[in-house]
Scaffold this motif. Structure first.
Motif, short mmCIF file in Angstrom:
data_model
loop_
_atom_site.label_atom_id
_atom_site.label_comp_id
_atom_site.label_asym_id
_atom_site.label_seq_id
_atom_site.Cartn_x
_atom_site.Cartn_y
_atom_site.Cartn_z
N UNK A 54 0.78 -1.22 0.00
CA UNK A 54 0.00 0.00 0.00
C UNK A 54 0.82 1.27 0.00
N UNK A 55 0.43 2.19 -0.86
CA UNK A 55 1.08 3.51 -0.90
C UNK A 55 0.93 4.20 0.45
N UNK A 56 -0.22 4.06 1.07
CA UNK A 56 -0.45 4.69 2.37
C UNK A 56 0.45 4.09 3.44
N UNK A 57 0.75 2.80 3.36
CA UNK A 57 1.67 2.16 4.30
C UNK A 57 3.05 2.80 4.22
N UNK A 58 3.54 3.02 3.00
CA UNK A 58 4.85 3.66 2.84
C UNK A 58 4.82 5.08 3.41
N UNK A 59 3.77 5.81 3.12
CA UNK A 59 3.65 7.17 3.62
C UNK A 59 3.62 7.20 5.15
N UNK A 60 2.79 6.36 5.76
CA UNK A 60 2.69 6.32 7.22
C UNK A 60 3.99 5.88 7.87
N UNK A 61 4.68 4.91 7.25
CA UNK A 61 5.90 4.36 7.82
C UNK A 61 7.06 5.33 7.86
N UNK A 62 6.99 6.39 7.11
CA UNK A 62 8.04 7.40 7.14
C UNK A 62 8.01 8.15 8.48
N UNK A 63 6.82 8.28 9.06
CA UNK A 63 6.65 9.06 10.29
C UNK A 63 6.48 8.24 11.56
N UNK A 65 6.13 3.83 13.15
CA UNK A 65 6.15 2.40 12.83
C UNK A 65 4.76 1.92 12.41
N UNK A 66 4.73 1.16 11.34
CA UNK A 66 3.44 0.61 10.90
C UNK A 66 3.68 -0.64 10.06
N UNK A 67 2.60 -1.34 9.84
CA UNK A 67 2.64 -2.54 9.01
C UNK A 67 2.35 -3.78 9.81
N UNK A 68 1.54 -4.63 9.23
CA UNK A 68 1.25 -5.94 9.78
C UNK A 68 1.61 -6.97 8.72
N UNK A 72 6.85 -4.25 7.13
CA UNK A 72 6.90 -3.32 8.27
C UNK A 72 7.79 -2.16 7.88
N UNK A 73 7.32 -0.95 8.13
CA UNK A 73 8.07 0.26 7.80
C UNK A 73 8.09 1.14 9.04
N UNK A 85 13.45 2.31 7.96
CA UNK A 85 13.68 0.87 7.82
C UNK A 85 12.48 0.24 7.14
N UNK A 86 12.75 -0.61 6.16
CA UNK A 86 11.70 -1.39 5.49
C UNK A 86 12.06 -2.85 5.69
N UNK A 87 11.21 -3.57 6.43
CA UNK A 87 11.45 -4.99 6.68
C UNK A 87 10.42 -5.80 5.91
N UNK A 88 10.93 -6.72 5.10
CA UNK A 88 10.10 -7.61 4.30
C UNK A 88 10.29 -9.03 4.80
N UNK A 89 9.20 -9.78 4.84
CA UNK A 89 9.29 -11.13 5.39
C UNK A 89 8.44 -12.09 4.57
N UNK A 90 9.04 -13.25 4.28
CA UNK A 90 8.33 -14.35 3.65
C UNK A 90 8.62 -15.57 4.51
N UNK A 91 7.62 -16.07 5.19
CA UNK A 91 7.84 -17.20 6.10
C UNK A 91 8.85 -16.80 7.16
#
Length: 152
Positions: A54-63, A65-68, A72-73, A85-91
């Motif tokens: 989500x574009x909104x997730x990236x925007x919110x994560x700049x200011x 912590x967010x993401x489920x 996570x940003x 920080x941008x954390x990506x997870x697969x398994x």
């Protein structure tokens, strides 16, 4: 009307506390999928990997912590606009990246000029495109189920 926005930023791929390296990451926003941004990571020795979220997730994560889930940003310092920080997870596999907030904000500003945040639903044809995509996904899912039944 222009239909997409692209930018390339350098991010640090944080392998461990002692090891990181800089990689180019392509940011892309397309009006055909107005709620999402795509980040394509160009890791050395591997094929490029693209993540959409989500574009909104990236925007919110700049200011803040967010993401489920898988993305996570969070700002590295909540007191000032510096890095993210941008954390990506697969398994069990995780990847952590660090990016400057300024180029992300500049990219998001360009997306907002193309499609203002909150106005995504007003794009002509988006609902039709979404319905067609969902129909295609459902048809593929049914076909896969039938193939599994026929194979078994």
């Amino acid at each position: 009307m222009r239909e997409s926005v692209q930018a390339e930023v350098m991010m640090s791929f944080l392998v461990s506390e002692e090891l990181s390296f800089r990689i180019p990451v392509e940011l892309r926003y397309d009006t055909r999928d107005p709620y999402a941004v795509r980040l394509t990571f160009h890791l050395p020795g591997d094929a490029p990997v693209t993540w959409a979220f989500g574009r909104e997730l990236l925007l919110d994560g700049i200011n803040k912590p967010c993401g489920d889930g898988d993305v996570h940003i969070a700002p590295t310092d909540p007191e000032e606009l510096s890095d993210v920080h941008i954390r990506l997870q697969v398994g069990c596999d995780r990847a952590l990246f660090r990016a400057g907030a300024a180029p992300l904000v500049a990219f998001l500003d360009r997306t907002d000029r193309l499609v203002p945040l909150g106005q995504e639903r007003n794009l002509g044809g988006f609902e039709v495109d979404l319905d067609e995509a969902l129909d295609r996904i459902l048809a593929e899912s049914r076909q896969n189920e039938q193939n599994e039944q026929n194979a078994g």
